[in-house]
Scaffold this motif. Sequence first.
Motif, short mmCIF file in Angstrom:
data_model
loop_
_atom_site.label_atom_id
_atom_site.label_comp_id
_atom_site.label_asym_id
_atom_site.label_seq_id
_atom_site.Cartn_x
_atom_site.Cartn_y
_atom_site.Cartn_z
N LYS A 14 2.51 -4.70 12.97
CA LYS A 14 2.74 -6.06 13.49
C LYS A 14 4.41 -6.31 13.61
O LYS A 14 4.91 -7.14 14.43
N LYS A 15 5.15 -5.31 13.23
CA LYS A 15 6.55 -5.30 13.10
C LYS A 15 7.10 -6.66 12.58
O LYS A 15 8.35 -7.32 12.91
N ARG A 16 6.35 -7.35 11.67
CA ARG A 16 7.03 -8.59 11.23
C ARG A 16 6.73 -8.48 9.35
O ARG A 16 5.44 -8.04 9.14
N VAL A 17 7.69 -8.96 8.83
CA VAL A 17 7.73 -9.10 7.52
C VAL A 17 7.69 -10.18 6.83
O VAL A 17 8.59 -11.02 7.32
N ALA A 18 7.28 -10.56 5.52
CA ALA A 18 7.27 -11.87 4.95
C ALA A 18 8.43 -11.61 3.81
O ALA A 18 8.57 -10.65 3.34
N VAL A 19 9.25 -12.75 3.80
CA VAL A 19 10.34 -12.96 3.08
C VAL A 19 10.17 -14.03 1.77
O VAL A 19 9.96 -15.16 2.36
N ASP B 60 0.90 -1.10 0.09
CA ASP B 60 -0.06 -0.09 0.22
C ASP B 60 0.92 1.10 -0.07
O ASP B 60 1.96 1.27 0.57
N GLN B 61 0.51 2.29 -0.79
CA GLN B 61 1.29 3.50 -1.03
C GLN B 61 1.73 3.95 0.34
O GLN B 61 2.84 4.56 0.70
N SER B 62 0.95 3.97 1.34
CA SER B 62 0.92 4.64 2.64
C SER B 62 2.33 3.98 3.39
O SER B 62 2.78 4.59 4.15
N ALA B 63 2.58 2.89 2.99
CA ALA B 63 3.89 2.11 3.60
C ALA B 63 5.12 2.49 2.76
O ALA B 63 6.37 2.06 3.44
N LYS B 64 5.03 3.22 1.83
CA LYS B 64 6.32 3.29 1.06
C LYS B 64 7.31 4.25 1.55
O LYS B 64 8.44 3.81 1.55
N PRO B 65 7.10 5.30 2.45
CA PRO B 65 8.31 6.08 3.26
C PRO B 65 8.95 5.01 4.17
O PRO B 65 10.26 4.96 3.86
N GLY C 191 3.65 -3.56 4.16
CA GLY C 191 2.30 -3.17 4.12
C GLY C 191 2.18 -2.39 5.40
O GLY C 191 2.75 -2.65 6.37
N PRO C 192 0.87 -1.73 5.62
CA PRO C 192 0.67 -1.19 6.84
C PRO C 192 0.64 -2.38 7.90
O PRO C 192 1.00 -2.01 9.20
N GLU C 193 -0.04 -3.47 7.64
CA GLU C 193 -0.24 -4.59 8.60
C GLU C 193 1.19 -4.90 9.07
O GLU C 193 1.32 -5.19 10.18
N GLU C 194 2.13 -5.19 7.93
CA GLU C 194 3.71 -5.65 8.41
C GLU C 194 4.16 -4.56 9.45
O GLU C 194 4.72 -5.17 10.30
N LEU C 195 3.97 -3.20 9.17
CA LEU C 195 4.54 -2.33 9.80
C LEU C 195 4.03 -2.23 11.31
O LEU C 195 4.52 -2.14 12.32
N ILE D 93 9.87 -12.76 9.41
CA ILE D 93 10.91 -12.35 10.46
C ILE D 93 10.36 -10.81 11.15
O ILE D 93 9.83 -10.33 10.49
N ASN D 94 11.04 -10.78 12.22
CA ASN D 94 10.99 -9.43 12.75
C ASN D 94 11.52 -8.32 12.00
O ASN D 94 12.73 -8.55 11.63
N ILE D 95 10.67 -7.33 11.98
CA ILE D 95 11.27 -6.19 11.09
C ILE D 95 12.75 -5.64 11.66
O ILE D 95 13.36 -5.14 10.89
N ASP D 96 12.66 -5.61 12.96
CA ASP D 96 14.11 -5.12 13.33
C ASP D 96 15.41 -5.86 13.13
O ASP D 96 16.63 -5.50 13.37
N GLU D 97 15.01 -7.24 12.75
CA GLU D 97 16.02 -8.31 12.38
C GLU D 97 16.44 -8.33 10.98
O GLU D 97 17.13 -9.23 10.49
N LEU D 98 15.37 -7.59 10.24
CA LEU D 98 15.35 -7.82 8.71
C LEU D 98 16.69 -7.79 8.09
O LEU D 98 17.10 -8.42 7.28
N ILE D 99 17.55 -6.69 8.45
CA ILE D 99 18.53 -6.44 7.78
C ILE D 99 19.82 -7.54 8.16
O ILE D 99 20.30 -7.98 7.42
#
Length: 423
Positions: free
Chosen positions: A390-395, A335-340, A384-388, A406-412
């Motif tokens: 929950k602080k979890r992203v799919a790879v 979603d464009q709202s998650a772009k920044p 997306g907004p949901e991922e942000l 995975i946890n967004i803080d550990e993504l990198i």
Amino acid sequence: MRYNAPKGTTDILPDTARKWQYLESKAANMFKNYGYEPIITPIFEHTEVFTRSIGISTDIVQKEMYTFKDKAGRSLTLRPEGTAPVIRAYVNNNMQQLPQPVKLYYMGPMFRYERPQAGRYRQFWQIGVEAIGSDDPALDAESILLMINYFKSLGLKGLTLYINSMGCDKDRPKYMELLREYAEANRKRLCKDCQKRIDLNPLRLFDCKDESCQLVMKDAPKLLNYLEVDCRKHFNMVKRYLEMQKIEYIVKPELVRGLDYYTKTTFEVISPFLGAQNAIGGGGRYDKLVEEFGGSPTPGIGFAIGTERLAIAVEKEGAFDSIEDRMDVFIAVADQSAKPNAIDILYALREAGISADIDYMGRSLKAQLKYANRRGFKYTVFIGPEELEKKRVAVRNMETGEQIEINIDELIKVMRDIVMERF
Ligand SMILES: [Zn+2]
Ligand SMILES: [Zn+2]
């Protein structure tokens, strides 16, 4: 208005440019390994740099130079080859004061006004080396070995190495007289250009591609048989060094290599993929060239490789297959709202040495995935907004379709582990 690239030139598109970059970086590594350093000379030089060195009687100078007058009326020429500019630079920059030999390499475009034909362009690329300041036959062998070992490192097989000696000033006069006599006796069988060359420089008759001329020159006296003792010794030592490194060669007395500045050793390497006329690389010794440019007598030797022909041979050998050109991570924005936030993550990934990109065309999520597939990304990270929240992203592994969260803080950190470990 639409324009084509000028006749005889071509655009080197990413798929090819990437391969050339690979060839160039492999070359730079190996040249460094042999003690050669990079040099970059101008694309154009005073015309005399080439007429004096390459020789008035050669095809290059007679027919193929891109010569023009600049606004101040100076005659300039786009470089048709790389050796003369490097030697000019050697003299110009007092490199004779440096510890000798000075070992240099260059890569870049050259220009010859030839009739364009398949695989031959008016702007073409060369990779070359020059070793200036020593007449040690071990350096001749090094130059040859460097070229052969570079080709081998690229996976080329079935190469043929031709070598010859063109002797020195002491060997030439007597031989040239014999050659001129022979050519004169066969004048009627030679093409018009060759008839003119008899007086200018009969050695150039060996360069002619005309069948009748080649037939005549097959039986012509060969310089190799008229060397006095020093040049013969030199050539024997070169052969010995090659044999010590178990390099096979064929002595080819007709190999005079089209330029006037060669002395003693000349060599050429043929690939089975390019036909007998087309060397992928060649070179030789030029012990008089530094003097031509006003330096004190200084011997030198070098070679040049045609990048286009080399790329064809490596391609046919399938040796480009190992080039890794895929991007690591595509960031799909739900979603464009998650772009920044997504852009933030994009730069963090890049900072961590992971190649990454994002959609800039306002595509739907489905279209973004299609694009990621087409561009060959290895992984897609969904933001997306949901991922942000929950602080979890799919790879997603784009090859297997396998997906982890995975946890967004550990993504990198996690992405770096995955990318480095796997590739
Ligand atoms: Zn000699
Ligand atoms: Zn001819």
